[in-house]
Enzyme design. Structure first.
Site, PDB file in Angstrom:
ATOM      1  CG  ASP A  15     -64.947  23.484  47.764  1.00 35.14           C
ATOM      2  OD1 ASP A  15     -65.919  24.221  47.962  1.00 35.14           O
ATOM      3  OD2 ASP A  15     -64.534  22.681  48.623  1.00 35.14           O
ATOM      4  CG  ASP A  57     -62.395  24.007  51.998  1.00 36.41           C
ATOM      5  OD1 ASP A  57     -63.484  23.631  52.454  1.00 36.41           O
ATOM      6  OD2 ASP A  57     -61.345  23.353  52.113  1.00 36.41           O
ATOM      7  CG  HIS A  59     -60.336  25.796  55.944  1.00 41.83           C
ATOM      8  ND1 HIS A  59     -61.579  25.338  56.317  1.00 41.83           N
ATOM      9  CD2 HIS A  59     -59.874  24.906  55.019  1.00 41.83           C
ATOM     10  CE1 HIS A  59     -61.847  24.226  55.634  1.00 41.83           C
ATOM     11  NE2 HIS A  59     -60.838  23.947  54.831  1.00 41.83           N
ATOM     12  CE  LYS A 102     -67.127  23.153  50.798  1.00 42.45           C
ATOM     13  NZ  LYS A 102     -65.753  22.724  51.077  1.00 42.45           N
ATOM     14  CB  CYS A 141     -65.863  19.318  48.548  1.00 40.86           C
ATOM     15  SG  CYS A 141     -64.973  19.617  50.097  1.00 40.86           S
TER      16      CYS A 141
HETATM   17  C1  VGL Z   1     -61.579  19.554  50.020  1.00 39.32           C
HETATM   18  C2  VGL Z   1     -59.888  18.476  51.141  1.00 39.32           C
HETATM   19  C3  VGL Z   1     -59.934  19.419  52.156  1.00 39.32           C
HETATM   20  C4  VGL Z   1     -62.471  19.636  48.816  1.00 39.32           C
HETATM   21  C5  VGL Z   1     -61.635  20.505  51.037  1.00 39.32           C
HETATM   22  O1  VGL Z   1     -62.945  20.740  48.454  1.00 39.32           O
HETATM   23  O2  VGL Z   1     -62.719  18.585  48.178  1.00 39.32           O
HETATM   24  N1  VGL Z   1     -60.712  18.556  50.103  1.00 39.32           N
HETATM   25  N2  VGL Z   1     -60.797  20.425  52.087  1.00 39.32           N
HETATM   26 ZN    ZN Z   2     -60.619  22.211  53.469  1.00 36.01          ZN
END
Ligand code: VGL
Ligand code: ZN
Length: 194
Positions: A15, A57, A59, A102, A141
């Site tokens: 991420d 991420d 979304h 994801k 994550c």
């Molecule tokens: C994450 C909060 C929400 C992360 C992803 O990558 O750690 N944290 N979505």
């Molecule tokens: Zn997220």
């Protein structure tokens, strides 16, 4: 420590997206400070022909993890936006590279790169046995991807010089590291790799 990278090792970068960097929608303090260090791991693995996986991420704009839709987070990493792009200085190799998205559908969130993805299949197909995991956030994550890897039977190394946490509560990242180590993950630094 002295670890020889072998044919069955894979690097997983978690991420490293603009929204998780300082100035982004859900910033991890100093998240940008690990880019150089991660680039060194990426160089090392790609020079040896080992695969490098990048989770992201990814979304939809009405995702359930967002405050307006019942979640706890501000909107972040919305598909096809600048915030969802990888940090511009991250060296994404042209080969041996795989992008794992994801949290892609509205009603399902994933903190682990293994949840709802084909990551495990891709790794098993190649015979990967050991995972080297870095990125953000240590307490979300990274934590869940490390635990996911351990549960699936991989040996897991955490890049000690290539992780940063959010620390919504003080000490969250330290506690996450303790949990990961107690489950068998080993913290390394770049000097440990040959
Ligand atoms: C994450 C909060 C929400 C992360 C992803 O990558 O750690 N944290 N979505
Ligand atoms: Zn997220």
């Amino acid at each position: 420590m002295n670890i020889n990278i072998n044919h069955f090792d894979a690097l997983i970068i978690v991420d490293m997206q603009n929204d998780f960097m300082p100035g982004g929608a859900l910033p991890v303090p100093e998240g940008d400070k690990i880019v150089d260090s991660l680039n060194r791991y990426i160089d090392l693995f790609s020079q040896k022909g080992n695969p490098v996986y990048f989770t992201r991420d990814w979304h939809p704009e009405d995702h359930i993890s967002f405050k307006d839709f019942g979640g706890v987070w501000p909107p972040h990493c919305i598909q096809n936006t600048k915030g969802a792009q990888f940090h511009p200085d991250l060296k994404i190799p042209s080969d041996n590279k795989f992008i794992i998205s994801k949290g892609v559908s509205r009603d399902f969130d994933a903190y682990s790169g293994f949840q709802g993805t084909v990551l495990d299949d891709l790794l098993k197909e190649r015979g990967v046995k050991r995972l080297f995991i870095g990125g953000v956030a240590t307490d979300y994550c990274v934590l869940n991807t490390v635990l996911g890897g351990l549960n699936l039977g991989y040996q897991v190394f955490i890049l000690g010089d290539g992780i940063k946490g959010v620390d919504v509560r003080e000490g969250d990242s330290e506690r996450a590291l303790e949990v990961m180590k107690n489950r068998g993950a080993v913290v390394i630094n770049i000097e440990d790799l040959k």
